[in-house]
Write a protein that holds these residues in place. Sequence first.
Motif, short mmCIF file in Angstrom:
data_model
loop_
_atom_site.label_atom_id
_atom_site.label_comp_id
_atom_site.label_asym_id
_atom_site.label_seq_id
_atom_site.Cartn_x
_atom_site.Cartn_y
_atom_site.Cartn_z
N LEU A 108 11.80 47.46 133.57
CA LEU A 108 11.23 46.23 134.13
C LEU A 108 12.22 45.07 134.00
O LEU A 108 12.71 44.79 132.91
CB LEU A 108 9.94 45.86 133.39
CG LEU A 108 8.81 46.86 133.49
CD1 LEU A 108 7.68 46.46 132.55
CD2 LEU A 108 8.32 46.98 134.92
N PRO A 109 12.50 44.40 135.11
CA PRO A 109 13.38 43.23 135.02
C PRO A 109 12.82 42.20 134.04
O PRO A 109 11.61 42.09 133.88
CB PRO A 109 13.38 42.67 136.45
CG PRO A 109 12.91 43.78 137.31
CD PRO A 109 12.00 44.64 136.46
N ALA A 110 13.67 41.48 133.40
CA ALA A 110 13.35 40.43 132.43
C ALA A 110 12.77 40.99 131.13
O ALA A 110 13.29 40.70 130.06
CB ALA A 110 12.43 39.37 133.02
N VAL A 111 11.73 41.81 131.21
CA VAL A 111 11.12 42.37 130.01
C VAL A 111 12.15 43.19 129.25
O VAL A 111 12.22 43.14 128.02
CB VAL A 111 9.90 43.26 130.38
CG1 VAL A 111 9.34 43.97 129.16
CG2 VAL A 111 8.83 42.42 131.06
N ARG A 112 12.98 43.93 129.97
CA ARG A 112 13.96 44.82 129.36
C ARG A 112 14.93 44.07 128.46
O ARG A 112 15.43 44.60 127.47
CB ARG A 112 14.70 45.60 130.44
CG ARG A 112 15.52 44.73 131.37
CD ARG A 112 16.15 45.45 132.52
NE ARG A 112 16.85 46.60 132.45
CZ ARG A 112 17.66 47.21 131.56
NH1 ARG A 112 17.90 46.88 130.76
NH2 ARG A 112 18.30 48.24 131.48
N THR A 113 15.18 42.80 128.76
CA THR A 113 16.12 42.01 127.99
C THR A 113 15.57 41.68 126.60
O THR A 113 16.33 41.59 125.64
CB THR A 113 16.44 40.70 128.74
OG1 THR A 113 16.99 41.03 130.01
CG2 THR A 113 17.41 39.82 127.99
N PHE A 114 14.26 41.53 126.50
CA PHE A 114 13.67 40.99 125.27
C PHE A 114 12.86 41.98 124.44
O PHE A 114 12.40 41.63 123.37
CB PHE A 114 12.79 39.79 125.62
CG PHE A 114 13.56 38.70 126.31
CD1 PHE A 114 14.44 37.89 125.60
CD2 PHE A 114 13.46 38.51 127.68
CE1 PHE A 114 15.18 36.90 126.23
CE2 PHE A 114 14.18 37.51 128.32
CZ PHE A 114 15.04 36.71 127.60
N ILE A 115 12.65 43.21 124.89
CA ILE A 115 11.73 44.13 124.22
C ILE A 115 12.19 44.53 122.81
O ILE A 115 11.37 44.83 121.95
CB ILE A 115 11.48 45.39 125.09
CG1 ILE A 115 10.31 46.19 124.54
CG2 ILE A 115 12.72 46.24 125.20
CD1 ILE A 115 9.00 45.45 124.51
#
Length: 192
Positions: A108-115
Amino acid sequence: MGWGGVFVLMAIESACIPLPSEIIMPLAGWMLVADKGLGWEYILLVGLVGALGNLAGSGVAYWAGARFGRGFLERYGKYFLITSEEIARTDRWFQKYGDVTAFFSRLLPAVRTFISLPAGIARMNLKRFFAFSFLGALPWSTGLAWGGYLLGQNWEKIREVMRPFDIPIIALGVVAVAWFIWSRVRKIRAER
C-alpha cells in the motif's frame, strides 16, 4: 546512483522517511535495465535490491519503535493526536494480525513507509515481521520496476496526462488531513 542507490533510497523510504518508491523503482527499471539494454530478467534483480533495501530501512524503524516508541507515545502521544486506547488497540491488532498487516502494508502506498514503527512499538515477532515485510516488498518493488521498464522514456507524456488531476488530488488531501485532525482533537478531548 546505480544499484547501490536503489538499495539506499528504498532503505530510506522504509525508515519512515517519505521518499516515494513510486518514483525510485520505476526509474530504476527504466534507467538501470531498459536504458542499458538489459533483459527483463534484470527487473527481478532490481526488485530484489529494492526489497532488501526496504528490509534494511524497516529494521531501523522497527528498532526505533521497539526501543523508544512506547515511552514516547505514552508521554507525548496526545500532542500527535494519538490516544492511549489507540495504542492498546494497535498492540492487540499486531498480536492478532501482525503477519497479514506486515505483508499487505508493504503493498500500500504511504502505509508501507510507516508500518515498521508501529510494528516495533507493538513488539511484533521480529523474524516474522522481516519475513512478511520482505514477501510484501518484493512484488511491490518488482512491479514498479517493471512499470518503469515498460514505460521507459514516455514519462513526459504520462506527466502531461496526469497534470489536470494535480489540483483535485491536493484539495482532496487537504480535506482529508483537516478531517483527520478535527476528529482526533475531538477524540482526545473526550478521553480527557
